[in-house]
Every structure is written in structure tokens, then in C-alpha cells.
Design an enzyme around this catalytic site. Structure first.
Site, short mmCIF file in Angstrom:
data_model
loop_
_atom_site.label_atom_id
_atom_site.label_comp_id
_atom_site.label_asym_id
_atom_site.label_seq_id
_atom_site.Cartn_x
_atom_site.Cartn_y
_atom_site.Cartn_z
N ASP A 101 0.81 -1.22 0.00
CA ASP A 101 0.00 0.00 0.00
C ASP A 101 0.85 1.27 0.00
O ASP A 101 0.45 2.30 0.57
CB ASP A 101 -0.96 0.01 1.21
CG ASP A 101 -1.85 -1.21 1.24
OD1 ASP A 101 -2.28 -1.64 0.16
OD2 ASP A 101 -2.11 -1.74 2.34
N HIS A 129 -5.23 -1.47 -5.30
CA HIS A 129 -4.60 -0.23 -5.72
C HIS A 129 -5.67 0.81 -5.99
O HIS A 129 -6.59 0.57 -6.78
CB HIS A 129 -3.75 -0.46 -6.97
CG HIS A 129 -2.74 -1.57 -6.80
ND1 HIS A 129 -2.11 -2.17 -7.84
CD2 HIS A 129 -2.27 -2.17 -5.69
CE1 HIS A 129 -1.29 -3.10 -7.39
NE2 HIS A 129 -1.38 -3.13 -6.08
N LYS A 228 -0.81 -24.89 -6.54
CA LYS A 228 0.16 -24.77 -7.65
C LYS A 228 1.43 -25.57 -7.32
O LYS A 228 1.91 -26.37 -8.12
CB LYS A 228 0.49 -23.29 -7.88
CG LYS A 228 1.61 -23.03 -8.88
CD LYS A 228 1.81 -21.53 -9.08
CE LYS A 228 3.00 -21.22 -9.96
NZ LYS A 228 3.12 -19.80 -10.31
#
Ligand code: GDP
Ligand code: IMO
Ligand code: MG
Length: 519
Positions: A101, A129, A228
Site C-alpha cells: 500500500d 490499488h 500450484k
């Protein structure tokens, strides 16, 4: 049997058999061949059925061959054009230097006006964002902030994990805000999918940890990267072969339900949903490795928007209070499929103070104890609430040892110092300049959280300023105390501070340009 097929299929079988080096008779046993020749044999019908099944399967394969031809056509339509951009060609990167941030999105939005391609390479919808253009707020989670440049193509690289329902929602919201994204948002066929159940598992794992929770965004990031790495994940490109997708989805969902008693996944409902979006997703799915490298070779200017931040890196961050990817420089290579020699500018984004969302050590933290406290000032003036979860961000002073570590790992070529305006009005401003542990200065970042949490911070105190700096357009416009602060940060980091944020708006930014002397 061969004659039972349509003319078109016969031609297709011949073409396929020629291409594969097979002959039709090589697909049959001699028994089958004689069965085809004389249909009197009572077992012949069964055998014919079997042969027909085999031929059907060849036809299906041929269909796939044709499909993949079509998808090649689709990919060809995405061949990166030559650059019209004024900026130099190459890959530049905007990274988060602290705990996230920092204001990466704002810089990406500003810079992307000069770039042809804007890419995300790691993380997922845990990122948030906020961009402010002409007073209008845009919030992005998976899309690169560069999507606001109508001439830029956005690429979601293979290193990103994508929750398709949120992603499609984000696109729809963008369209509702009047931004035309069609044809310029591409997703890697190798990017992994985040499913709803990954998000549920994220929440369940956090509840199990109780007081020791990580404070995740519950967007399923950790569980999706776990799939994954465990090699039972499912990739965006798999959706274009639905049979394969279904097979993998069923086994992943079943394995996950076994591992998490109480977790219920409506497999049929999920499959129906994914089937319904497969075509829309397929239109945006490409081999982004080829696309990006081709864009580079065609002289296009590529900007990578880092998500999350270095101190949240699974390897370099405050483990285990980190995210599950590598948000530092390495992800540009592994998350996009480009070589290191293509990377030029590496822009570290750093808040003029420091914030963190979620749990974990934060040496310079200032607890907001009362309306006159520093923590309260930074949190309220800086509007420090998360874009993704709305959680209140923890606030503290700028931490130089932490930033030096970040500079070391990422090799920043320039710094984007954001939110300097938030320090306006403070009488004194502190900068954390060294860590001490057991009375001794620490030379490097402690890996063990016990030592890191026990580190004491040595501060340098600088004079504050009271003038409004939001209208400053040049470095020289800043009050002398603000200039001194920037120059001191630059000196301590050993990296030029090129950009200085003086407000949330696109135009509230000072750019000191390139090529000036650090001293
Ligand atoms: P990111 O995740 O790094 O892109 O940052 P976020 O968007 O989550 O958080 C940064 C917040 O600060 C956003 O609300 C921005 O609009 C805002 N912001 C960015 N730069 C500045 C600045 O220089 N001054 C002020 N006051 N706000 C800024
Ligand atoms: P941007 O791109 C701030 C933090 C979470 C949590 C930890 C792990 O907006 O700078 P995860 O959901 O990733 O498993 O959570 O990481 N975190 C962020 N904090 N900004 C971010 O992204 C973050 N991405 C993850 O708060 O502490
Ligand atoms: Mg953010």
C-alpha cells in the site's frame, strides 16, 4: 467402416493419418480388417462399434486440432504491434518497498501513459490499488492500474493467481465506469486459478490459527499457491479444454474436501459456472510469454506493476507473516517469462512513513493512543484503510534498515517517495535509522521473528513543516524542512528519490526527472 464416415470426415481422417504417419489400417487389428471386409461374422457389429468409437475419437482429436488452429489464429490476432510510445523501449518495474500500500498504483497510472504494455506478475486479488483521476476513484485488485491508459495492453502474467469471478466483476465495474477494456486485457494460459473453495480454506486456516493468525486478506492466495506448488492446481488455459478442466477440478475439489472436513463444494454448480464463462475467458487467454517477449522485440515499452511488497515476500519477508508469492524483483522474471537483461528501471515505492495491514512485527509502529498521537495522525490524515479489506492499517515511522534491505534485494534504480503531504503539520518527524539487538547494532535483517520483534530502533529526529505542499510541482517548491527530509532519505538509501507524492491525485506528484546527481 471408413466409407461410413462423411466425405469431410474421411478427408480429415486421411489428413490426420498422413500428418501423424499412421495409416487407417494401422489403427485396426487384422481381425478388425477382415471384420470390416466381411460383415457376416456375428461379432462384427460389436467390432464395428469399437472401430467407430476409435474413429470418433480420431475425429474428436481432429476437432481439437482444428480448435487449436483457431486458438492459434486468436493468438495471432494478439501479436504485439510496434511501439508508438515516446518512452525508451524495455521493461521497467514498479515495486513495493515496504509492507504494501505504498502507492504503487498511482505511479503506475501516471507512468503507464507512456507505456504500451502494463503487466502484473505475482499475487492476486489480495492487492488493492486506489487511483484518483479528476476526483474519480478507481480500485483495482487483479488488473494492472495501467488499464486507464486506453492505448495500453494489460497482461496478467503466469505468476499471478486469478479468481475468475472477481476478475470478471472487476472488468464489468470498469466498463460501468466508462473504461473500454475490450481487446486489451490478456491473461496468461499458465496463470493458476483461485477457486471459491481456496478462499474458504483461507478463512478456515486463519480461524484454526486463532491468536496466531496471519491476518490474510482471505482471498485464497495461500491455498491457491499451495495447489500450484503441490502440482494439483488448475491453470487458466485448462478451461479451454473443458473435459481436462473438469477432470482436474473434480479431483482437486475432492482432495480439498477430504483435507478440510466440513468444507462443502458444490462441484456440479462450480463446473456449470466455469463452463458458462469459458468462452469469455478464452477470448482473453493467450501465451503471454510469447506476447510479452514479442512486444519487447518490437520495441514496445513494458511496465510491470508490482503487487504486495518486499517485506511480504515469502522468501525475504517477515515469515510467516507474509503472502505466498515473491512480490520482489525476482517475480518479474518468473511471473512474466522474460530474461533479466530486458529489465531496466526498477522503481521502489516507499511511503514517507510506513504502514502494515495484518499481523507480524513492525519495529517502527506507533500505536494510535489518543487524538494527539503520531499513530492517529498518520492513520487519519493518510486515510490508512485497506483497499481490499477495508481494515485499518497499522502506521509508524519510516524504517531505513528495512528499506536498505529492500534496496539490497531489489536493486532499485530510483525511489518513488509517496504521501509526503501526510507528514505536514507534524512538529518533529522521526526516521528509524538503525536496529539494535541486545545492545549491539544489527548489520542485517534478522530472519528469526523472535529477534526481529525484539529489535530496538534508533531514531534520527528532523524538523517538520506546516505549509500545504499539495500544490508543489517542483522539488524547489517544497518547504526547506520537507526538502531536507527527502534529501536525508535519499542519502540513507543511496538511491535517487525521483518522484515525490504530495497528494492522492494524478497531478499531485513531483517528478525530478532522470539523470541528476545523487548528491
Ligand atoms: P498500492 O497498493 O501500493 O497501489 O497502494 P494503495 O492504493 O493500496 O494505497 C495507497 C493510498 O494512498 C491510495 O488511497 C492512494 O490514492 C493514496 N496515495 C497515493 N499517493 C499518495 C500521496 O502522495 N499522497 C496522498 N495523500 N495519498 C496518496
Ligand atoms: P498491495 O498490492 C498490504 C498482507 C495481508 C496479510 C499478508 C498475507 O495493495 O500493496 P494474503 O491474503 O496475501 O495471504 O495475506 O499479506 N498483504 C498486503 N498488505 N497490501 C497488499 O497488497 C497486500 N497483499 C497482501 O494483509 O498480512
Ligand atoms: Mg494496496
Amino acid at each position: 467402416m471408413f466409407r461410413l464416415l462423411s466425405k469431410q470426415s474421411q478427408a480429415a481422417v486421411v489428413a490426420a493419418s498422413a500428418a501423424s504417419g499412421f495409416t487407417i489400417s494401422s489403427l485396426m487389428t487384422s481381425k478388425e480388417e477382415s471384420a470390416v471386409a466381411s460383415c457376416e461374422n456375428p461379432t462384427v457389429v460389436d467390432q464395428l462399434k469399437e472401430i467407430a468409437d476409435r474413429v470418433n475419437s480420431i475425429e474428436k482429436t481432429l476437432g481439437t486440432v482444428q480448435d487449436s488452429k483457431n486458438s492459434i489464429k486468436k493468438a495471432e490476432a494478439y501479436v504485439a504491434p510496434s511501439s508508438n510510445s515516446k518512452a525508451k523501449s524495455g521493461i521497467d518495474v514498479v515495486l513495493g518497498g515496504q509492507w504494501g500500500d505504498e502507492g504503487k498504483g498511482k505511479l503506475v497510472d501516471i507512468l503507464s501513459q507512456e507505456y504500451d504494455v502494463c503487466a502484473r506478475v505475482a499475487g492476486g486479488s489480495n492487492a488493492g490499488h486506489t487511483i484518483v483521476v479528476d476526483g474519480k476513484k478507481y480500485k483495482f485488485h487483479l488488473l494492472p492500474s495501467g488499464v486507464l491508459n486506453p492505448d495500453a495492453t494489460c497482461v496478467i502474467g503466469n505468476g499471478v493467481v486469478i479468481h475468475l469471478p472477481s476478475f470478471l466483476n472487476e472488468l464489468d465495474n470498469l466498463a460501468n465506469m466508462g473504461v473500454d477494456y475490450k481487446g486489451r486485457v490478456l491473461m496468461s494460459d499458465r496463470a493458476h486459478m483461485v477457486f471459491d473453495f481456496h478462499q474458504e480454506v483461507d478463512g478456515m486456516a486463519e480461524s484454526k490459527l486463532g491468536r496466531n493468525k496471519i491476518g490474510t486478506t482471505k482471498k485464497g492466495i495461500g491455498p491457491a499457491y499451495a495447489s500450484k506448488i503441490s502440482r494439483n492446481g488448475i491453470r487458466i488455459g485448462d478451461l479451454q479444454n473443458f473435459e481436462y478442466f473438469e477432470e482436474r477440478f473434480r479431483s482437486l475439489a475432492e482432495a480439498t474436501m477430504m483435507a478440510y472436513p466440513g468444507l462443502e463444494i458444490d462441484i456440479e454448480e462450480q463446473l456449470a459456472f466455469y463452463k458458462s464463462i469459458a468462452e469469455r475467458v478464452g477470448d482473453m487467454t493467450v501465451d503471454t510469454i510469447q506476447y510479452t517477449n514479442e512486444a519487447y522485440h518490437n520495441g514496445q515499452k513494458i511496465l510491470v506493476e508490482g503487487a504486495n511488497a518486499t517485506m511480504l515476500d515469502i522468501d525475504f519477508g517477515t515469515y510467516p507473516y507474509v503472502t505466498s508469492s515473491n512480490p520482489s524483483i525476482g517475480s518479474v522474471l518468473t511471473g512474466l517469462g522474460v530474461s533479466p537483461n530486458k529489465v531496466s528501471g526498477i522503481y521502489g515505492t516507499v511511503k514517507a512513513y510506513c504502514t502494515r495491514v495484518g499481523e507480524g512485527p513492525f519495529p517502527t509502529e506507533q500505536i494510535p493512543d489518543g487524538p494527539d498521537s503520531i499513530g492517529h495522525h498518520l492513520g487519519t490524515v493518510g486515510a490508512e484503510f485497506g483497499t481490499t479489506t477495508g481494515r485499518q492499517r497499522r502506521c509508524g515511522w519510516l524504517d531505513i534498515p528495512q528499506m536498505q534491505y529492500s534496496v539490497l534485494i531489489n536493486g532499485f534504480t530510483a525511489v518513488n517517495l509517496t504521501k509526503l503531504d501526510v507528514l505536514t503539520g507534524l512538529d518533529k518527524i522521526k526516521i528509524g535509522v538503525a536496529y539494535k539487538y541486545n545492545g549491539k547494532y544489527l548489520k542485517s535483517m534478522p530472519a528469526c521473528l523472535k529477534s526481529y520483534s525484539a529489535a530496538e530502533v534508533e531514531y534520527e529526529i528532523m524538523e517538520g513543516w506546516t505549509e500545504d505542499i499539495s500544490k508543489c510541482k517542483k522539488f524547489e517548491d517544497l518547504p526547506p524542512a520537507a526538502q531536507k527530509y527527502v534529501l536525508r532519505v535519499q542519502e540513507l538509501l543511496g538511491v535517487p528519490v525521483r518522484w515525490i507524492g504530495v497528494g492522492a491525485g494524478r497531478d499531485e506528484q513531483i517528478d525530478r526527472g532522470e539523470g541528476w546527481d545523487l548528491k
